[in-house]
Design a protein around this motif. Structure first.
Motif, PDB file in Angstrom:
ATOM      1  N   GLY A 127      12.313   7.047  -5.733  1.00  0.00           N
ATOM      2  CA  GLY A 127      12.875   5.879  -6.411  1.00  0.00           C
ATOM      3  C   GLY A 127      14.272   5.559  -5.903  1.00  0.00           C
ATOM      4  O   GLY A 127      14.581   4.408  -5.580  1.00  0.00           O
ATOM      5  N   PHE A 128      15.106   6.577  -5.798  1.00  0.00           N
ATOM      6  CA  PHE A 128      16.463   6.340  -5.317  1.00  0.00           C
ATOM      7  C   PHE A 128      16.499   6.105  -3.812  1.00  0.00           C
ATOM      8  O   PHE A 128      17.380   5.408  -3.321  1.00  0.00           O
ATOM      9  CB  PHE A 128      17.399   7.474  -5.753  1.00  0.00           C
ATOM     10  N   MET A 129      15.521   6.638  -3.072  1.00  0.00           N
ATOM     11  CA  MET A 129      15.458   6.322  -1.645  1.00  0.00           C
ATOM     12  C   MET A 129      15.103   4.852  -1.461  1.00  0.00           C
ATOM     13  O   MET A 129      15.672   4.164  -0.610  1.00  0.00           O
ATOM     14  CB  MET A 129      14.450   7.198  -0.901  1.00  0.00           C
ATOM     15  N   LYS A 130      14.195   4.355  -2.289  1.00  0.00           N
ATOM     16  CA  LYS A 130      13.859   2.926  -2.257  1.00  0.00           C
ATOM     17  C   LYS A 130      15.103   2.086  -2.546  1.00  0.00           C
ATOM     18  O   LYS A 130      15.352   1.089  -1.867  1.00  0.00           O
ATOM     19  CB  LYS A 130      12.768   2.633  -3.294  1.00  0.00           C
ATOM     20  N   LEU A 131      15.879   2.506  -3.542  1.00  0.00           N
ATOM     21  CA  LEU A 131      17.132   1.794  -3.843  1.00  0.00           C
ATOM     22  C   LEU A 131      18.066   1.810  -2.647  1.00  0.00           C
ATOM     23  O   LEU A 131      18.648   0.797  -2.291  1.00  0.00           O
ATOM     24  CB  LEU A 131      17.853   2.459  -5.016  1.00  0.00           C
TER      25      LEU A 131
END
Length: 191
Positions: free
Chosen positions: A22-26
């Motif tokens: 999720g944070f990599m996508k961000l």
């Protein structure tokens, strides 16, 4: 004993892998400003936090040293899975963007004198400002419930943009004013 900033009243409890991805996508989507995208992903898409929880956590992260989104990533990861969660979120957030920034910097270093590149950078800066403004308006909706909030926002603009008081001093002044107003209002109600 840890204090819960995030109430975790939701049934959603992301795994470390989900926090990382999720944070990599961000990190991959958020060049120029991750915060507006973070609100969308964390609150609206994945429902890891409520809008109020996100706003309160952002307020806390604002006064801490470092980038707001990095502070939020650490706090959210830590709240769900302790140190492993904090590491998952922060590594997810910075891994791919770090590689991309290094590659882009090398390209920019070679082509920075081209007029088209200079115009592109100006356009990206304008788009980033627009994203931050849009996120600020989204965040205002749930907190615009009292005159004290409107007063505090107005005083923030006055102190920071017109008088040019540093952010930390502005926060301290406004916290003191809010506490005085709230204690005065409580005293009036009890009489």
């Amino acid at each position: 004993m840890t204090t819960k900033i995030i109430s975790l009243e939701h049934d959603v409890r992301p795994s470390n892998k989900e926090l990382f991805t999720g944070f990599m996508k961000l990190g991959l989507m958020g060049f120029g400003g991750v915060l507006p995208l973070a609100h969308n992903m964390i609150v609206e898409e994945r429902k890891w936090l409520s809008s109020d929880e996100f706003t309160h956590l952002l307020g806390i992260c604002q006064i801490l040293p470092g980038g707001n989104i990095i502070n939020m990533a650490v706090a959210i990861g830590y709240q769900f899975h302790g140190i492993k969660g904090a590491l998952s979120t922060i590594l997810g957030l910075i891994f791919a963007p770090t590689l991309i920034v290094i590659a882009l910097y090398e390209l920019y270093a070679h082509f920075q004198n081209l007029v088209i590149i200079q115009h592109m950078i100006q356009g990206l800066a304008a788009a980033t400002a627009g994203l931050l403004f849009a996120m600020a308006l989204k965040m205002l909706k749930p907190i615009l419930k009292s005159y004290l909030t409107i007063f505090t926002i107005s005083m923030t603009v006055l102190f920071m943009l017109i008088i040019k008081i540093p952010m930390l001093l502005t926060l301290l002044i406004l916290v003191a004013i809010n506490m005085l107003v709230l204690s005065f209002a409580k005293g009036v109600k009890s009489k």
